[in-house]
Design a protein around this motif. Structure first.
Motif, short mmCIF file in Angstrom:
data_model
loop_
_atom_site.label_atom_id
_atom_site.label_comp_id
_atom_site.label_asym_id
_atom_site.label_seq_id
_atom_site.Cartn_x
_atom_site.Cartn_y
_atom_site.Cartn_z
N GLN A 134 0.84 -1.20 0.00
CA GLN A 134 0.00 0.00 0.00
C GLN A 134 0.87 1.24 0.00
N HIS A 135 0.44 2.22 -0.78
CA HIS A 135 1.17 3.48 -0.85
C HIS A 135 0.81 4.34 0.36
N PRO A 136 1.79 4.92 1.05
CA PRO A 136 1.49 5.76 2.22
C PRO A 136 0.58 6.93 1.94
N LEU A 137 0.54 7.39 0.68
CA LEU A 137 -0.36 8.50 0.38
C LEU A 137 -1.82 8.11 0.59
N ASP A 138 -2.17 6.85 0.33
CA ASP A 138 -3.54 6.40 0.63
C ASP A 138 -3.84 6.57 2.11
N LEU A 139 -2.86 6.28 2.94
CA LEU A 139 -3.05 6.33 4.38
C LEU A 139 -3.14 7.77 4.88
N ILE A 140 -2.29 8.63 4.31
CA ILE A 140 -2.29 10.05 4.71
C ILE A 140 -3.58 10.73 4.26
N GLU A 141 -3.97 10.49 3.02
CA GLU A 141 -5.19 11.12 2.51
C GLU A 141 -6.41 10.67 3.31
N GLY A 142 -6.45 9.39 3.67
CA GLY A 142 -7.57 8.89 4.47
C GLY A 142 -7.60 9.48 5.85
N LEU A 143 -6.45 9.66 6.46
CA LEU A 143 -6.35 10.28 7.77
C LEU A 143 -6.94 11.68 7.75
N GLU A 144 -6.52 12.49 6.81
CA GLU A 144 -6.99 13.88 6.75
C GLU A 144 -8.48 13.94 6.43
N ALA A 145 -8.92 13.14 5.46
CA ALA A 145 -10.33 13.21 5.04
C ALA A 145 -11.28 12.80 6.16
N THR A 146 -10.96 11.75 6.88
CA THR A 146 -11.90 11.23 7.88
C THR A 146 -11.97 12.09 9.13
N ILE A 147 -10.82 12.46 9.67
CA ILE A 147 -10.85 13.25 10.90
C ILE A 147 -11.42 14.64 10.63
#
Length: 565
Positions: A53-66
């Motif tokens: 998994q690309h870390p950008l998926d994880l970062i983008e999800g973090l920002e969008a959800t919180i």
């Protein structure tokens, strides 16, 4: 002013945030974000069991959800007192000296080896075999003994060893490696170095052979026999670990601005999703909490007096404080649960996808409508038809090892099988056999706990399968012969993370007290049906015969073990 906490739960396909009222446990807001690159199957090769998994998926999800839960709720930024992250694991990421994932640095943007190695990646089978061989033959401590005695290809050291042997550029650039739950936590903090950062006790103990009795991670002498890189890496990792009721640090100014929060928000030490889920489901001694999704992760807790210096064979580790501080967390699980049923659905869908939905007779709109209708009804129709088949009718026998076996006794080289097919066998018969298989695999786990002196009196199911399939849950209750409660929340891991956040923020004295208020209620209970117990016991015996035969006669030869002893 009311106080709130946020639990952030990273799954295989998506990340979800829940905003919880810290006084009542009420869920104020929730948001889910699906990983864009992962959805496109980028950087993965299922035929090679490679899942990155690309870390950008994880970062983008973090920002969008919180950001979404904070904005929609309308609460003040100052009222969010704590955040805790739970993730899949073991899912390590190579990072540079500043803790930046290599795939976010020049030259590694599209390199799968520079990305997060997801829990279900099994490319490191040979390396796991090598670790197990060395642990038994090197003449010193067996560092796998608190991890069930068998090191898995799904875990930290095996994955790192595989990647650095395959990719010299990553080997040279990777200053350190971080578990997913640690890296996201680290990302959110202000002015924290890798040297002082508080690593997760849960991740280190269950997946990295960390234990207090040998003062941390396995020594350089042992790791160096595997590869000099691992010996050098050890000094750039950690010695101490921390439970998730502790504060890792405060939210950084940069992330506070992005998320609409303040730097007063406490960030708790990270953890794994199943362990947080157990807390969200109010786990207690003699209860097995089963996180049932694509795979299962099964969590129980035991008092230190019961386990003492005893090691439980063939599970995924026993770690003091990995679930509840002061109790020993015990982990097991199945490599495939919902995944086995999803595989069968994909097999049956092939003619639909490749013949019906490609037909020129249907319009694009009709194809889309038909696809949606099939998707909505597929598993439900199969379940209804399978449930109606009496056990007196010929049912095939199947194994649940479609993705190897996690516990008891990890062996990712095992493969599934189906026997007893005849001309009367139809899709519902096979589906029923697959449901039986995942239930019988579950029974093997329960039996192992009991055999090792860990008494299990009840089971709690959490996750999509537990809430959606009465057929599977009743079959499981009949197989295990224990009551099964189902947690009412869709977000039990995120709730558990919120529990940890509340304790870290000082809103509750300990995890047990916080979980009483913030943990999930139960929405259903399945009791064993006396009239069916003998039927399931007889089918279980057929499963045992097939599993013994496949493991001892058909298993692929082990991949080469490189001798470094």
């Amino acid at each position: 002013m009311k106080d709130y906490v946020i639990g952030l739960d990273y799954g295989s396909d998506s990340v979800r945030a829940v905003l919880i009222d810290a006084a009542t446990g009420a869920e104020i807001e929730a948001e889910v974000s699906y990983y864009r690159r992962w959805k496109e199957r980028l950087y993965c090769d299922a035929s090679e069991n490679r899942f990155r998994q690309h870390p950008l998926d994880l970062i983008e999800g973090l920002e969008a959800t919180i950001k979404a839960v904070v904005t929609r709720s309308g609460i003040s930024a100052e009222s969010v007192k704590g955040i805790c992250i739970d993730t899949t694991g073991s899912s390590p990421i190579p990072v540079n000296a500043e803790g930046v994932p290599l795939s976010l640095t020049d030259g590694f943007e599209e390199n799968p080896n520079a990305m997060m190695v997801l829990w279900k990646d099994h490319t490191a089978i040979a390396e796991a075999n090598e670790i197990n061989h060395l642990a038994r033959t090197w003449g010193g401590e067996d560092f796998t003994k608190y991890e069930g005695g068998i090191y898995s290809s799904e875990w930290f050291w095996a994955k790192i060893l595989h990647v650095v042997r395959e990719d010299e550029a990553v080997k040279q650039a990777a200053y350190s490696w971080m578990e997913h739950c640690d890296w996201i936590t680290y990302l959110l903090l202000e002015n924290t170095s890798l040297e002082t950062f508080k690593r997760s006790r849960c991740a280190a103990g269950h997946k990295a052979m960390w234990h207090e009795s040998w003062r941390g991670l396995p020594p350089e002498e042992f790791l160096g026999k595997l590869d000099p890189y691992l010996a050098a890496l050890r000094s750039r990792l950690y010695s101490e670990t921390y439970t998730s009721d502790e504060v890792a640090g405060n939210l950084s100014a940069a992330w506070a601005e992005k998320l609409g929060l303040t730097t007063e928000t406490k960030i708790a030490v990270g953890t794994f999703d199943a362990h947080a889920g157990a807390v969200g489901a109010k786990v207690e001694e003699h209860t097995l909490v089963r996180v049932m999704g694509t795979s299962t992760c099964d969590i129980s807790v035991s008092s230190p007096e019961v386990v003492a210096n005893k090691t439980v064979r063939g599970i995924c580790g026993q770690v003091d404080g990995s679930v509840i501080p002061g109790a020993v967390g015990l982990e097991a699980g199945q490599s495939a649960f919902g995944d086995l049923l999803a595989w069968f659905k994909d097999v049956l869908s092939w003619p639909i996808d490749n013949l019906v939905l490609t037909s020129d007779i249907l319009s694009a709109e009709q194809k889309e409508q038909l696809k949606e209708e099939i998707e909505a009804d597929f598993i439900r129709k199969l379940s209804d038809a399978a449930e109606a088949i009496p056990h007196s009718e010929a049912i095939p026998v199947a194994l649940d090892w479609i993705n190897g076996r996690r516990t008891p006794d990890a062996n990712q080289e095992l493969e599934a099988a189906i026997t007893n097919l005849n001309m009367g066998t139809r899709a519902p018969h096979i589906f029923k056999a697959l449901v039986n298989a995942i239930c019988f695999g579950s029974k093997k786990i329960l039996d192992r706990f009991e055999d090792e002196g860990i008494e299990i009196k009840s089971v709690v199911g959490i996750g999509g399968v537990a809430r959606k399939s009465k057929f599977i849950m009743q079959s499981l209750a009949n197989t295990l012969n224990v009551p099964i409660k189902v947690a009412a929340s869709d977000q039990a891991p995120a709730l558990g993370a919120a529990v940890y956040a509340a304790v870290a923020a000082g809103l509750y004295p300990n995890v047990i007290e916080a979980s009483k208020t913030l943990g999930s209620d139960y929405e259903a209970e399945y009791l064993p049906q006396e009239e069916h117990l003998e039927e399931f016991a007889a089918l279980m015996q057929r499963y045992e015969v097939l599993s013994d035969f496949v493991e001892n006669n058909i298993t692929k030869p082990k991949k080469n073990i490189k001798e470094h002893v």
